[in-house]
Scaffold this active site. Structure first.
Site, PDB file in Angstrom:
ATOM      1  N   LYS A  13     -18.986  24.974  -5.959  1.00  0.00           N
ATOM      2  CA  LYS A  13     -19.705  24.025  -6.808  1.00  0.00           C
ATOM      3  C   LYS A  13     -21.023  23.587  -6.152  1.00  0.00           C
ATOM      4  O   LYS A  13     -22.068  23.587  -6.798  1.00  0.00           O
ATOM      5  CB  LYS A  13     -18.843  22.778  -7.079  1.00  0.00           C
ATOM      6  CG  LYS A  13     -17.516  23.069  -7.769  1.00  0.00           C
ATOM      7  CD  LYS A  13     -16.731  21.809  -8.046  1.00  0.00           C
ATOM      8  CE  LYS A  13     -16.313  21.029  -6.820  1.00  0.00           C
ATOM      9  NZ  LYS A  13     -15.401  21.748  -5.900  1.00  0.00           N
ATOM     10  N   ARG A  88     -13.435  13.942 -11.797  1.00  0.00           N
ATOM     11  CA  ARG A  88     -12.339  14.634 -11.124  1.00  0.00           C
ATOM     12  C   ARG A  88     -10.982  14.150 -11.599  1.00  0.00           C
ATOM     13  O   ARG A  88      -9.963  14.630 -11.115  1.00  0.00           O
ATOM     14  CB  ARG A  88     -12.446  14.328  -9.636  1.00  0.00           C
ATOM     15  CG  ARG A  88     -12.796  15.505  -8.803  1.00  0.00           C
ATOM     16  CD  ARG A  88     -12.902  14.961  -7.395  1.00  0.00           C
ATOM     17  NE  ARG A  88     -12.737  15.983  -6.454  1.00  0.00           N
ATOM     18  CZ  ARG A  88     -13.748  16.504  -5.753  1.00  0.00           C
ATOM     19  NH1 ARG A  88     -14.966  16.112  -5.947  1.00  0.00           N
ATOM     20  NH2 ARG A  88     -13.499  17.412  -4.856  1.00  0.00           N
ATOM     21  N   ARG A 122     -16.369  27.823   6.376  1.00  0.00           N
ATOM     22  CA  ARG A 122     -17.499  27.005   5.910  1.00  0.00           C
ATOM     23  C   ARG A 122     -18.128  26.191   7.036  1.00  0.00           C
ATOM     24  O   ARG A 122     -17.444  25.602   7.863  1.00  0.00           O
ATOM     25  CB  ARG A 122     -17.048  26.051   4.807  1.00  0.00           C
ATOM     26  CG  ARG A 122     -18.197  25.113   4.426  1.00  0.00           C
ATOM     27  CD  ARG A 122     -18.043  24.474   3.114  1.00  0.00           C
ATOM     28  NE  ARG A 122     -16.884  23.606   3.031  1.00  0.00           N
ATOM     29  CZ  ARG A 122     -16.594  22.902   1.948  1.00  0.00           C
ATOM     30  NH1 ARG A 122     -17.358  22.987   0.889  1.00  0.00           N
ATOM     31  NH2 ARG A 122     -15.528  22.145   1.923  1.00  0.00           N
ATOM     32  N   ARG A 155     -16.733  20.462   8.345  1.00  0.00           N
ATOM     33  CA  ARG A 155     -16.275  19.218   7.714  1.00  0.00           C
ATOM     34  C   ARG A 155     -14.860  18.876   8.163  1.00  0.00           C
ATOM     35  O   ARG A 155     -14.018  19.765   8.258  1.00  0.00           O
ATOM     36  CB  ARG A 155     -16.310  19.372   6.182  1.00  0.00           C
ATOM     37  CG  ARG A 155     -17.555  18.776   5.586  1.00  0.00           C
ATOM     38  CD  ARG A 155     -17.751  19.135   4.160  1.00  0.00           C
ATOM     39  NE  ARG A 155     -16.618  18.833   3.292  1.00  0.00           N
ATOM     40  CZ  ARG A 155     -16.648  18.960   1.970  1.00  0.00           C
ATOM     41  NH1 ARG A 155     -17.763  19.361   1.374  1.00  0.00           N
ATOM     42  NH2 ARG A 155     -15.595  18.700   1.242  1.00  0.00           N
ATOM     43  N   ARG A 166      -5.841  19.164  -0.544  1.00  0.00           N
ATOM     44  CA  ARG A 166      -6.921  19.041  -1.548  1.00  0.00           C
ATOM     45  C   ARG A 166      -6.658  19.971  -2.735  1.00  0.00           C
ATOM     46  O   ARG A 166      -6.946  19.618  -3.877  1.00  0.00           O
ATOM     47  CB  ARG A 166      -8.271  19.358  -0.906  1.00  0.00           C
ATOM     48  CG  ARG A 166      -8.736  18.246   0.013  1.00  0.00           C
ATOM     49  CD  ARG A 166      -9.833  18.695   0.946  1.00  0.00           C
ATOM     50  NE  ARG A 166     -11.055  19.054   0.275  1.00  0.00           N
ATOM     51  CZ  ARG A 166     -12.006  19.802   0.819  1.00  0.00           C
ATOM     52  NH1 ARG A 166     -11.852  20.264   2.041  1.00  0.00           N
ATOM     53  NH2 ARG A 166     -13.091  20.074   0.146  1.00  0.00           N
TER      54      ARG A 166
HETATM   55  P1  AP5 Z   1     -19.140  25.176  -1.533  1.00  0.00           P
HETATM   56  O1  AP5 Z   1     -20.317  25.448  -2.403  1.00  0.00           O
HETATM   57  O2  AP5 Z   1     -19.316  24.245  -0.380  1.00  0.00           O
HETATM   58  O3  AP5 Z   1     -17.885  24.747  -2.446  1.00  0.00           O
HETATM   59  P2  AP5 Z   1     -17.576  23.401  -3.200  1.00  0.00           P
HETATM   60  O4  AP5 Z   1     -16.858  23.768  -4.436  1.00  0.00           O
HETATM   61  O5  AP5 Z   1     -18.792  22.549  -3.312  1.00  0.00           O
HETATM   62  O6  AP5 Z   1     -16.558  22.794  -2.156  1.00  0.00           O
HETATM   63  P3  AP5 Z   1     -16.302  21.316  -1.684  1.00  0.00           P
HETATM   64  O7  AP5 Z   1     -15.276  21.420  -0.584  1.00  0.00           O
HETATM   65  O8  AP5 Z   1     -17.568  20.612  -1.317  1.00  0.00           O
HETATM   66  O9  AP5 Z   1     -15.688  20.710  -2.912  1.00  0.00           O
HETATM   67  P4  AP5 Z   1     -14.781  19.532  -2.965  1.00  0.00           P
HETATM   68  O10 AP5 Z   1     -14.764  19.381  -4.401  1.00  0.00           O
HETATM   69  O11 AP5 Z   1     -13.466  19.593  -2.331  1.00  0.00           O
HETATM   70  O12 AP5 Z   1     -15.532  18.477  -2.019  1.00  0.00           O
HETATM   71  P5  AP5 Z   1     -16.469  17.247  -2.331  1.00  0.00           P
HETATM   72  O13 AP5 Z   1     -17.507  17.215  -1.311  1.00  0.00           O
HETATM   73  O14 AP5 Z   1     -16.854  17.234  -3.767  1.00  0.00           O
HETATM   74  O15 AP5 Z   1     -18.578  26.585  -1.011  1.00  0.00           O
HETATM   75  C1  AP5 Z   1     -17.486  26.648  -0.122  1.00  0.00           C
HETATM   76  C2  AP5 Z   1     -17.721  27.781   0.899  1.00  0.00           C
HETATM   77  O16 AP5 Z   1     -17.692  29.030   0.213  1.00  0.00           O
HETATM   78  C3  AP5 Z   1     -19.101  27.703   1.595  1.00  0.00           C
HETATM   79  O17 AP5 Z   1     -18.945  28.146   2.921  1.00  0.00           O
HETATM   80  C4  AP5 Z   1     -19.978  28.666   0.788  1.00  0.00           C
HETATM   81  O18 AP5 Z   1     -21.032  29.215   1.555  1.00  0.00           O
HETATM   82  C5  AP5 Z   1     -18.953  29.724   0.353  1.00  0.00           C
HETATM   83  N1  AP5 Z   1     -19.249  30.289  -0.964  1.00  0.00           N
HETATM   84  C6  AP5 Z   1     -19.703  29.641  -2.063  1.00  0.00           C
HETATM   85  N2  AP5 Z   1     -19.821  30.500  -3.102  1.00  0.00           N
HETATM   86  C7  AP5 Z   1     -19.428  31.718  -2.634  1.00  0.00           C
HETATM   87  C8  AP5 Z   1     -19.325  33.022  -3.221  1.00  0.00           C
HETATM   88  N3  AP5 Z   1     -19.650  33.243  -4.503  1.00  0.00           N
HETATM   89  N4  AP5 Z   1     -18.882  34.027  -2.446  1.00  0.00           N
HETATM   90  C9  AP5 Z   1     -18.536  33.813  -1.149  1.00  0.00           C
HETATM   91  N5  AP5 Z   1     -18.629  32.606  -0.532  1.00  0.00           N
HETATM   92  C10 AP5 Z   1     -19.067  31.575  -1.263  1.00  0.00           C
HETATM   93  O19 AP5 Z   1     -15.446  16.047  -2.141  1.00  0.00           O
HETATM   94  C11 AP5 Z   1     -14.917  15.728  -0.871  1.00  0.00           C
HETATM   95  C12 AP5 Z   1     -13.983  14.552  -1.007  1.00  0.00           C
HETATM   96  O20 AP5 Z   1     -14.704  13.410  -1.526  1.00  0.00           O
HETATM   97  C13 AP5 Z   1     -12.823  14.740  -1.974  1.00  0.00           C
HETATM   98  O21 AP5 Z   1     -11.725  15.402  -1.383  1.00  0.00           O
HETATM   99  C14 AP5 Z   1     -12.512  13.294  -2.355  1.00  0.00           C
HETATM  100  O22 AP5 Z   1     -11.796  12.652  -1.340  1.00  0.00           O
HETATM  101  C15 AP5 Z   1     -13.893  12.665  -2.417  1.00  0.00           C
HETATM  102  N6  AP5 Z   1     -14.466  12.723  -3.765  1.00  0.00           N
HETATM  103  C16 AP5 Z   1     -15.575  13.405  -4.156  1.00  0.00           C
HETATM  104  N7  AP5 Z   1     -15.810  13.241  -5.461  1.00  0.00           N
HETATM  105  C17 AP5 Z   1     -14.819  12.435  -5.929  1.00  0.00           C
HETATM  106  C18 AP5 Z   1     -14.501  11.931  -7.220  1.00  0.00           C
HETATM  107  N8  AP5 Z   1     -15.242  12.202  -8.294  1.00  0.00           N
HETATM  108  N9  AP5 Z   1     -13.405  11.148  -7.331  1.00  0.00           N
HETATM  109  C19 AP5 Z   1     -12.645  10.843  -6.256  1.00  0.00           C
HETATM  110  N10 AP5 Z   1     -12.874  11.316  -5.014  1.00  0.00           N
HETATM  111  C20 AP5 Z   1     -13.957  12.103  -4.854  1.00  0.00           C
END
Ligand code: AP5
Length: 209
Positions: A13, A88, A122, A155, A166
């Site tokens: 994402k 979410r 990552r 991270r 997660r």
């Molecule tokens: P990346 O682009 O980083 O993936 P992502 O989907 O953004 O992953 P996140 O871990 O950031 O998502 P998340 O939803 O768990 O975390 P968030 O920060 O939102 O890609 C991942 C890896 O794959 C990278 O190394 C990249 O280079 C590689 N990659 C990407 N595309 C690829 C491809 N096509 N091919 C190969 N490799 C690829 O949230 C973190 C925490 O915050 C949550 O757990 C929660 O506690 C809190 N939080 C955030 N938002 C909310 C909400 N709305 N409500 C409640 N809690 C929340």
């Protein structure tokens, strides 16, 4: 263009949101990045969010919804935005539905086994949030962000046990949003196992079809 990016943790994402934000010249709003920035600044919100994030749990809706509503009310969001990681939960989606009509919810589909591999490799920039991968997206200079020169980190919530937690939380609380936006006829599903560029092209092609 008002877009939501759905998908499991690590589905890509953040990677896609950065590229789409550039393509459409609209802001990329990541709730995860907002919480991490607050944590870095040791604000009360950041310290509270950390309690949940480190365990792989969602931050409660009451700390999340107003934060996003305030952010999308800002001047730079007047022509649209990309929401990465919000909504979410069905509650968060209902709160958003009350305020705005989004154009599409893009679901980046990646099987769980691929997610686990992705998270293990990552690396992220703590300064600008750009994600990297030890195999698939290697920075030009080892350990250094191409965009802003900061030192890359792993991270805390990418530890294998937290990743599994997660994923469980995603299937229980976030996956129902796929149906929610499907019923509104706003769901755009893409194969997230393709290369980064192919995924971006597929999203843009579907949005513009
Ligand atoms: P990346 O682009 O980083 O993936 P992502 O989907 O953004 O992953 P996140 O871990 O950031 O998502 P998340 O939803 O768990 O975390 P968030 O920060 O939102 O890609 C991942 C890896 O794959 C990278 O190394 C990249 O280079 C590689 N990659 C990407 N595309 C690829 C491809 N096509 N091919 C190969 N490799 C690829 O949230 C973190 C925490 O915050 C949550 O757990 C929660 O506690 C809190 N939080 C955030 N938002 C909310 C909400 N709305 N409500 C409640 N809690 C929340």
């Amino acid at each position: 263009m008002k877009l939501i990016l759905l998908g499991a943790p690590g589905a890509g994402k953040g990677t896609q949101a950065t590229r789409l934000a550039e393509h459409y010249s609209i802001p990329h709003i990541s709730t995860g990045d907002i919480f991490r920035a607050n944590l870095k600044a040791e604000t009360p919100l950041g310290l509270k969010a950390k309690e949940y994030m480190d365990k792989g749990l969602l931050v409660p809706d009451e700390l999340t919804v107003d934060l996003v509503m305030d952010r999308i009310a800002q001047e730079d969001c007047v022509n649209g935005y990309i929401l990465d990681g919000f909504p979410r939960t069905l509650n968060q989606a209902a709160a958003l539905d009350e305020k705005v009509a989004i154009d599409a919810a893009v679901d980046v589909e990646v099987p769980d086994e691929d997610i686990v591999k992705r998270m293990a490799g990552r690396r992220v920039c703590p300064s600008c949030g750009e994600p990297y991968h030890t195999e698939w997206k290697v920075p030009k200079k080892e350990g250094i962000c191409d965009r802003c020169g900061a030192e890359l980190i792993i991270r805390k919530d990418d530890e294998p046990e937290t990743v599994l937690k997660r994923l469980t939380v995603y299937h229980d609380q976030t996956q129902p949003l796929i149906d929610h936006y499907g019923k509104q006829d706003k769901l755009v599903a893409v194969d997230g196992t393709l290369s980064v560029e192919e995924v971006t092209n597929a999203i843009i092609a579907k949005l513009e079809a």
